[in-house]
Write a protein that holds these residues in place. Structure first.
Motif, PDB file in Angstrom:
ATOM      1  N   UNK A 186       0.751  -1.410   0.120  1.00 54.36           N
ATOM      2  CA  UNK A 186      -0.092  -0.170   0.103  1.00 54.36           C
ATOM      3  C   UNK A 186       0.763   1.268  -0.163  1.00 54.36           C
ATOM      4  N   UNK A 187       1.862   1.194   0.351  1.00 58.45           N
ATOM      5  CA  UNK A 187       3.114   2.371   0.487  1.00 58.45           C
ATOM      6  C   UNK A 187       3.730   2.409  -0.858  1.00 58.45           C
ATOM      7  N   UNK A 188       3.585   1.746  -1.791  1.00 56.24           N
ATOM      8  CA  UNK A 188       4.411   1.870  -2.920  1.00 56.24           C
ATOM      9  C   UNK A 188       3.162   2.042  -4.199  1.00 56.24           C
ATOM     10  N   UNK A 189       3.678   2.087  -5.375  1.00 51.58           N
ATOM     11  CA  UNK A 189       2.961   2.530  -6.350  1.00 51.58           C
ATOM     12  C   UNK A 189       2.343   1.126  -6.979  1.00 51.58           C
ATOM     13  N   UNK A 190       1.113   0.745  -6.154  1.00 49.76           N
ATOM     14  CA  UNK A 190       0.052  -0.516  -6.519  1.00 49.76           C
ATOM     15  C   UNK A 190      -0.798  -0.140  -7.556  1.00 49.76           C
ATOM     16  N   UNK A 191      -1.138   1.081  -8.073  1.00 49.51           N
ATOM     17  CA  UNK A 191      -1.931   1.313  -9.052  1.00 49.51           C
ATOM     18  C   UNK A 191      -1.645   2.723  -9.799  1.00 49.51           C
ATOM     19  N   UNK A 192      -2.022   2.537 -11.054  1.00 49.99           N
ATOM     20  CA  UNK A 192      -1.971   3.989 -11.760  1.00 49.99           C
ATOM     21  C   UNK A 192      -3.241   4.493 -11.787  1.00 49.99           C
ATOM     22  N   UNK A 193      -3.286   5.478 -10.958  1.00 48.49           N
ATOM     23  CA  UNK A 193      -4.430   6.166 -10.967  1.00 48.49           C
ATOM     24  C   UNK A 193      -4.648   6.877  -9.589  1.00 48.49           C
ATOM     25  N   UNK A 194      -5.683   7.019  -8.845  1.00 51.25           N
ATOM     26  CA  UNK A 194      -5.571   7.525  -7.421  1.00 51.25           C
ATOM     27  C   UNK A 194      -5.993   6.580  -6.144  1.00 51.25           C
ATOM     28  N   UNK A 195      -5.214   7.069  -5.230  1.00 48.45           N
ATOM     29  CA  UNK A 195      -5.433   5.939  -3.977  1.00 48.45           C
ATOM     30  C   UNK A 195      -5.803   6.829  -2.819  1.00 48.45           C
ATOM     31  N   UNK A 196      -6.892   6.665  -2.100  1.00 48.52           N
ATOM     32  CA  UNK A 196      -7.424   6.954  -0.864  1.00 48.52           C
ATOM     33  C   UNK A 196      -7.130   6.048   0.455  1.00 48.52           C
ATOM     34  N   UNK A 197      -6.533   6.602   1.193  1.00 49.32           N
ATOM     35  CA  UNK A 197      -6.164   6.007   2.419  1.00 49.32           C
ATOM     36  C   UNK A 197      -6.091   6.964   3.681  1.00 49.32           C
ATOM     37  N   UNK A 198      -6.227   6.307   4.748  1.00 47.39           N
ATOM     38  CA  UNK A 198      -6.219   7.234   5.943  1.00 47.39           C
ATOM     39  C   UNK A 198      -5.220   6.393   7.027  1.00 47.39           C
ATOM     40  N   UNK A 199      -4.718   7.411   7.913  1.00 46.72           N
ATOM     41  CA  UNK A 199      -3.869   6.919   9.038  1.00 46.72           C
ATOM     42  C   UNK A 199      -2.433   6.777   8.661  1.00 46.72           C
ATOM     43  N   UNK A 200      -1.703   6.383   9.786  1.00 48.66           N
ATOM     44  CA  UNK A 200      -0.332   5.909   9.659  1.00 48.66           C
ATOM     45  C   UNK A 200      -0.164   4.844  10.434  1.00 48.66           C
ATOM     46  N   UNK A 201       0.269   3.527   9.932  1.00 48.70           N
ATOM     47  CA  UNK A 201       0.374   2.937   8.590  1.00 48.70           C
ATOM     48  C   UNK A 201      -0.913   3.260   7.858  1.00 48.70           C
ATOM     49  N   UNK A 202      -0.693   3.272   6.457  1.00 47.50           N
ATOM     50  CA  UNK A 202      -1.908   3.624   5.851  1.00 47.50           C
ATOM     51  C   UNK A 202      -2.824   2.401   5.871  1.00 47.50           C
ATOM     52  N   UNK A 203      -4.113   3.136   5.606  1.00 49.24           N
ATOM     53  CA  UNK A 203      -5.216   1.909   5.655  1.00 49.24           C
ATOM     54  C   UNK A 203      -6.281   2.195   4.484  1.00 49.24           C
ATOM     55  N   UNK A 204      -6.510   1.317   3.564  1.00 44.22           N
ATOM     56  CA  UNK A 204      -7.038   1.607   2.311  1.00 44.22           C
ATOM     57  C   UNK A 204      -8.485   2.038   2.469  1.00 44.22           C
ATOM     58  N   UNK A 205      -9.025   2.884   1.834  1.00 41.36           N
ATOM     59  CA  UNK A 205     -10.585   3.364   1.554  1.00 41.36           C
ATOM     60  C   UNK A 205     -10.990   3.069   0.291  1.00 41.36           C
ATOM     61  N   UNK A 206     -10.289   3.694  -0.838  1.00 42.77           N
ATOM     62  CA  UNK A 206     -10.445   3.416  -2.214  1.00 42.77           C
ATOM     63  C   UNK A 206      -9.641   3.624  -3.235  1.00 42.77           C
ATOM     64  N   UNK A 207      -9.558   2.899  -4.258  1.00 46.15           N
ATOM     65  CA  UNK A 207      -8.694   3.248  -5.393  1.00 46.15           C
ATOM     66  C   UNK A 207      -9.510   3.458  -6.672  1.00 46.15           C
ATOM     67  N   UNK A 208      -8.790   4.185  -7.810  1.00 40.68           N
ATOM     68  CA  UNK A 208      -9.251   4.597  -8.843  1.00 40.68           C
ATOM     69  C   UNK A 208      -8.360   4.285  -9.930  1.00 40.68           C
ATOM     70  N   UNK A 209      -8.537   3.197 -10.635  1.00 39.25           N
ATOM     71  CA  UNK A 209      -7.557   2.511 -11.604  1.00 39.25           C
ATOM     72  C   UNK A 209      -7.625   2.995 -13.027  1.00 39.25           C
ATOM     73  N   UNK A 210      -6.773   3.578 -13.718  1.00 34.71           N
ATOM     74  CA  UNK A 210      -6.774   4.201 -15.008  1.00 34.71           C
ATOM     75  C   UNK A 210      -5.944   2.924 -15.880  1.00 34.71           C
ATOM     76  N   UNK A 211      -6.614   2.693 -16.966  1.00 32.61           N
ATOM     77  CA  UNK A 211      -6.149   1.536 -17.771  1.00 32.61           C
ATOM     78  C   UNK A 211      -5.983   2.149 -19.079  1.00 32.61           C
TER      79      UNK A 211
END
Length: 321
Positions: A186-211
């Protein structure tokens, strides 16, 4: 010992009936046994009741009557319209925008706006660290590539639900969640697009993947739901699960090194059959977190290559409850 004039005026202003003659049992000369301390205590109780009543009456309208949340305003003041109100933030009363009527997404109760960027409005500014592009549209892009650019949206209140949306545009050849042999965290480039997370360490909310495109599903440059009969060679990280949108802005012809301005990403429109993860109830998403938090929300715009791919942001809205 007489009471201060200010206190008397305070009570008279609040209770004008005190100006009328009181029953004999309440006349001053009939209460010699009531001490000043008792009278002061009575006055304190009355003042506390008044303050409490005023706080409810003017809930959210002043710093002194700040609500605990936008949801409290929605519950206690159903006649209020969506707008700016005061709530009790983690560092004191703070002014926030509350959605109280469900205008944007179909969820009941009051929601606090945690983020709002809309570059289609003249004069709007990109989040700090993103560069404004004015042609062919007003958009925000990263200053450097590859990698991620991070924007933090302060929250200042506890929440356990998040709803939001993002609108962006495709540049050249982003490849969504990437090939199966490349499985970053989750801390790396796991998606080409937009990543929404919260807190530290990061916790996932939503991802927007562009293809790259949606013509077939034979490689890692398409969404995982383009063709149910084909094999998707990419990988969706376990922490993402089903919390993502995936879309392309290119529908015909070969990709070239340019922006595709005709089909916005993640707007749940222009989706081609049999794509099932383009719309998926969008453009708004709503998720329930595993537990309440007051941690800030982070938006990252990411790609794992440099000049060959990018995602340019037009708008983002995030609401919490």
């Amino acid at each position: 010992m007489s009471k201060p004039i200010s206190s008397c005026l305070f009570l008279l202003a609040l209770c004008p009936w005190l100006l009328t003659a009181a029953p004999p049992s309440l006349q001053e000369d009939s209460l010699p046994h009531v001490s000043d301390e008792a009278l002061e205590k009575i006055e304190e109780i009355i003042e506390e009741e008044i303050v409490d009543n005023l706080a409810v009456r003017y809930l959210g309208l002043t710093p002194n009557s700040a609500a605990s949340s936008c949801n409290q305003i929605a519950q206690l003041k159903p006649g209020y319209d969506s707008g700016y109100y005061w709530i009790k933030g983690t560092s004191g009363p703070t002014g926030v925008y509350c959605q109280l009527k469900g205008e944007r997404f179909e969820r009941e109760g009051g929601w606090m706006r945690a983020a709002s960027v809309d570059m289609s409005k003249l004069g709007s500014q990109c989040p700090i660290g993103l560069q404004l592009v004015t042609s062919p549209k007003r958009l925000c892009k990263r200053l450097t590539t590859p990698g991620c650019h991070s924007t933090i949206f302060p929250v200042q209140t506890q929440y356990s639900k998040v709803c939001g949306k993002a609108i962006a545009y495709q540049y050249d050849t982003p490849n969504g969640f990437g090939p199966a042999q490349y499985t970053p965290g989750i801390d790396q480039v796991y998606v080409d697009g937009i990543s929404l997370t919260y807190g530290s360490p990061r916790k996932h909310i939503w991802s927007f993947a562009a293809v790259l495109d949606n013509r077939d599903n034979s490689n890692s440059y398409t969404c995982p739901c383009m063709d149910p009969g084909a094999t998707f060679n990419g990988v969706i990280p376990a922490f993402v699960g089903n919390n993502y949108f995936c879309e392309t802005g290119l529908h015909d012809g070969a990709a070239t090194t340019r922006l595709y301005p005709n089909d916005p990403l993640f707007d749940a429109k222009g989706c081609k059959e049999p794509d099932t993860c383009c719309a998926r109830g969008g453009p708004w998403f709503c998720v329930d977190l595993s537990q309440p938090t007051s941690e800030d929300i982070e938006m990252r715009i990411c790609t794992n290559e440099d000049s060959l791919e990018d995602v340019l942001l037009e708008s983002v809205e995030i609401y919490i409850q």
